[in-house]
Design a protein around this motif. Structure first.
Motif, PDB file in Angstrom:
ATOM      1  N   ALA A   1      63.709  64.595 -49.807  1.00  0.00           N
ATOM      2  CA  ALA A   1      64.575  65.255 -50.786  1.00  0.00           C
ATOM      3  C   ALA A   1      66.032  64.834 -50.584  1.00  0.00           C
ATOM      4  CB  ALA A   1      64.443  66.769 -50.674  1.00  0.00           C
ATOM      5  N   TYR A   2      66.349  64.420 -49.376  1.00  0.00           N
ATOM      6  CA  TYR A   2      67.709  63.979 -49.066  1.00  0.00           C
ATOM      7  C   TYR A   2      68.212  62.962 -50.076  1.00  0.00           C
ATOM      8  CZ  TYR A   2      71.339  61.124 -46.917  1.00  0.00           C
ATOM      9  OH  TYR A   2      72.481  60.406 -46.702  1.00  0.00           O
ATOM     10  N   PHE A   3      67.391  61.989 -50.422  1.00  0.00           N
ATOM     11  CA  PHE A   3      67.866  60.893 -51.259  1.00  0.00           C
ATOM     12  C   PHE A   3      68.253  61.365 -52.659  1.00  0.00           C
ATOM     13  CE2 PHE A   3      65.064  58.494 -48.238  1.00  0.00           C
ATOM     14  CZ  PHE A   3      66.095  57.825 -47.599  1.00  0.00           C
ATOM     15  N   THR A   4      67.510  62.303 -53.207  1.00  0.00           N
ATOM     16  CA  THR A   4      67.846  62.838 -54.523  1.00  0.00           C
ATOM     17  C   THR A   4      69.159  63.594 -54.469  1.00  0.00           C
ATOM     18  OG1 THR A   4      65.485  63.045 -55.037  1.00  0.00           O
ATOM     19  CG2 THR A   4      67.024  64.266 -56.439  1.00  0.00           C
ATOM     20  N   VAL A   5      69.297  64.442 -53.469  1.00  0.00           N
ATOM     21  CA  VAL A   5      70.523  65.223 -53.324  1.00  0.00           C
ATOM     22  C   VAL A   5      71.711  64.309 -53.055  1.00  0.00           C
ATOM     23  CG1 VAL A   5      71.676  66.991 -51.948  1.00  0.00           C
ATOM     24  CG2 VAL A   5      69.264  67.265 -52.562  1.00  0.00           C
ATOM     25  N   ALA A   6      71.534  63.335 -52.162  1.00  0.00           N
ATOM     26  CA  ALA A   6      72.624  62.410 -51.841  1.00  0.00           C
ATOM     27  C   ALA A   6      73.065  61.633 -53.071  1.00  0.00           C
ATOM     28  CB  ALA A   6      72.190  61.449 -50.737  1.00  0.00           C
ATOM     29  N   ALA A   7      72.103  61.196 -53.882  1.00  0.00           N
ATOM     30  CA  ALA A   7      72.451  60.451 -55.092  1.00  0.00           C
ATOM     31  C   ALA A   7      73.268  61.309 -56.050  1.00  0.00           C
ATOM     32  CB  ALA A   7      71.184  59.951 -55.775  1.00  0.00           C
ATOM     33  N   LEU A   8      72.883  62.560 -56.200  1.00  0.00           N
ATOM     34  CA  LEU A   8      73.646  63.459 -57.079  1.00  0.00           C
ATOM     35  C   LEU A   8      75.071  63.638 -56.562  1.00  0.00           C
ATOM     36  CD1 LEU A   8      70.879  66.104 -57.797  1.00  0.00           C
ATOM     37  CD2 LEU A   8      71.959  64.612 -59.494  1.00  0.00           C
ATOM     38  N   TYR A   9      75.225  63.834 -55.267  1.00  0.00           N
ATOM     39  CA  TYR A   9      76.575  63.980 -54.698  1.00  0.00           C
ATOM     40  C   TYR A   9      77.369  62.680 -54.836  1.00  0.00           C
ATOM     41  CZ  TYR A   9      75.227  68.499 -52.663  1.00  0.00           C
ATOM     42  OH  TYR A   9      74.824  69.809 -52.475  1.00  0.00           O
ATOM     43  N   ASP A  10      76.704  61.544 -54.632  1.00  0.00           N
ATOM     44  CA  ASP A  10      77.383  60.253 -54.806  1.00  0.00           C
ATOM     45  C   ASP A  10      77.961  60.112 -56.213  1.00  0.00           C
ATOM     46  OD1 ASP A  10      76.712  59.439 -52.236  1.00  0.00           O
ATOM     47  OD2 ASP A  10      74.948  58.307 -52.881  1.00  0.00           O
ATOM     48  N   LEU A  11      77.248  60.648 -57.190  1.00  0.00           N
ATOM     49  CA  LEU A  11      77.665  60.544 -58.596  1.00  0.00           C
ATOM     50  C   LEU A  11      78.654  61.635 -58.982  1.00  0.00           C
ATOM     51  CD1 LEU A  11      74.174  59.722 -60.156  1.00  0.00           C
ATOM     52  CD2 LEU A  11      76.084  58.131 -59.804  1.00  0.00           C
ATOM     53  N   GLY A  12      79.041  62.450 -58.010  1.00  0.00           N
ATOM     54  CA  GLY A  12      79.975  63.531 -58.302  1.00  0.00           C
ATOM     55  C   GLY A  12      79.359  64.721 -58.994  1.00  0.00           C
ATOM     56  N   ARG A  13      78.034  64.800 -58.984  1.00  0.00           N
ATOM     57  CA  ARG A  13      77.320  65.878 -59.672  1.00  0.00           C
ATOM     58  C   ARG A  13      77.042  66.997 -58.661  1.00  0.00           C
ATOM     59  NH1 ARG A  13      73.631  62.760 -64.156  1.00  0.00           N
ATOM     60  NH2 ARG A  13      73.005  64.908 -64.544  1.00  0.00           N
ATOM     61  N   ILE A  14      78.114  67.613 -58.220  1.00  0.00           N
ATOM     62  CA  ILE A  14      78.031  68.579 -57.126  1.00  0.00           C
ATOM     63  C   ILE A  14      77.187  69.790 -57.511  1.00  0.00           C
ATOM     64  CG2 ILE A  14      79.349  69.954 -55.492  1.00  0.00           C
ATOM     65  CD1 ILE A  14      79.774  66.873 -55.359  1.00  0.00           C
ATOM     66  N   ASN A  15      77.377  70.303 -58.697  1.00  0.00           N
ATOM     67  CA  ASN A  15      76.608  71.480 -59.118  1.00  0.00           C
ATOM     68  C   ASN A  15      75.112  71.179 -59.166  1.00  0.00           C
ATOM     69  OD1 ASN A  15      78.862  73.104 -59.338  1.00  0.00           O
ATOM     70  ND2 ASN A  15      79.157  72.691 -61.525  1.00  0.00           N
ATOM     71  N   ASP A  16      74.765  70.006 -59.707  1.00  0.00           N
ATOM     72  CA  ASP A  16      73.349  69.622 -59.757  1.00  0.00           C
ATOM     73  C   ASP A  16      72.773  69.497 -58.353  1.00  0.00           C
ATOM     74  OD1 ASP A  16      73.162  69.513 -62.546  1.00  0.00           O
ATOM     75  OD2 ASP A  16      73.816  67.414 -62.625  1.00  0.00           O
ATOM     76  N   GLY A  17      73.551  68.908 -57.439  1.00  0.00           N
ATOM     77  CA  GLY A  17      73.083  68.768 -56.075  1.00  0.00           C
ATOM     78  C   GLY A  17      72.951  70.099 -55.367  1.00  0.00           C
TER      79      GLY A  17
END
Length: 290
Positions: free
Chosen positions: A253-269
């Motif tokens: 699950a780390y990779f999905t969350v990390a990708a969202l944070y990388d894209l600046g999608r903090i709320n989604d992450g």
């Protein structure tokens, strides 16, 4: 032809050769160790072994397209009813084969790491070679694995040229996190994945994430034991949400969350990550002994 595959290669347990995620993972671990401990002596003593693993990993690219390969085809219908061998990576009940999107993302990360280690160990020719291999892999990656029918990356491209796409969250996550997806496409991919997550009704983020959001068809599933996600329906819907066939897990699950944070999608992450953290704090992922 997608007939049952046979293999005359040496068998490593139930794998006909090293799984495609094995050597990249070892190389990444070595680079992490060097970065963390700054142990130049260890690097000097072990550089030749690290290079031999890198060379062995790159040698699997039999057609020279820049992507590492697994010896089994990954073709639909090529997995026998009685397990004879396992597919290309850790998700070993799903028929990853030939060109595996997850393992190639790891290989890219490993090559960038080896580029740095070659520089530190004063091997400029190796540094140039590893940089070129990483660049070639990156150039091939997105066009090989992107599925225009779904708008996300498929899990693997089999030897017959077919894409196998089951909305793998972790595959798309690692590719975005490691920089293998063009910036303009990364948010679109995440939009498609989150929309699919909403469509299928998954909200139990305290349990982690499912690896795939739709059932892996029987023709692409390796283990037909119901305990491990194998069903009797051709679409394998009766095996769905069991084990690696869509079962929820904190693994990867780390990779999905990390990708969202990388894209600046903090709320989604945060919507995914914070319930997981709470579950960890409460011991929700641990087994318990009396």
């Amino acid at each position: 032809m997608t007939g049952v595959q046979t293999c005359a290669l040496p068998i490593y347990g139930s794998f006909p050769e090293f799984a495609t995620d094995t050597l990249p993972s070892l190389l990444i671990a070595a680079e992490d160790y060097i970065q963390g401990r700054q142990d130049e002596g260890w690097l000097t003593r072990n550089y030749d072994q690290l290079k031999s693993w890198t060379d062995k990993m790159l040698a699997t690219d039999k057609d020279g397209d820049g992507l590492i390969k697994y010896t089994l085809t990954g073709n639909s219908g090529s997995w026998p009813a009685s397990i004879q061998f396992r597919p290309a990576n850790w998700w070993d009940t799903i028929g990853f084969g030939h060109e595996d999107a997850y393992a190639n993302a790891l290989a890219y990360r490993a090559l960038r790491g080896m580029e740095q280690l070659a520089q530190r160990a004063n091997h400029p020719e190796d540094q140039t070679c590893f940089r070129a291999a990483a660049d070639q892999l990156k150039a091939a990656y997105f066009k090989t694995f992107f599925d225009p029918a779904t708008g996300v990356l498929a899990g693997w491209r089999s030897a017959d040229g077919q894409l196998h796409d089951y909305y793998f969250l972790w595959v798309n996550g690692i590719a975005i996190h490691y920089g293998l997806v063009p910036q303009a496409k990364a948010n679109d991919i995440m939009d498609h994945l989150l929309a699919k997550l909403k469509e299928v009704g998954y909200t139990r983020f305290d349990l982690g994430l499912p690896g795939n959001l739709i059932p892996v068809a029987k023709k692409d599933y390796v283990d037909h034991n119901p305990r491990f996600g194998g069903g009797t329906n051709e679409d394998n819907s009766d095996g769905f949400q069991i084990y690696e066939n869509g079962g929820a897990t904190a693994c990867f699950a780390y990779f999905t969350v990390a990708a969202l944070y990388d894209l600046g999608r903090i709320n989604d992450g945060d919507k995914i990550f914070l319930p997981m953290l709470d579950a960890f704090a409460k011991g929700g992922f641990q087994g318990h002994c009396d």
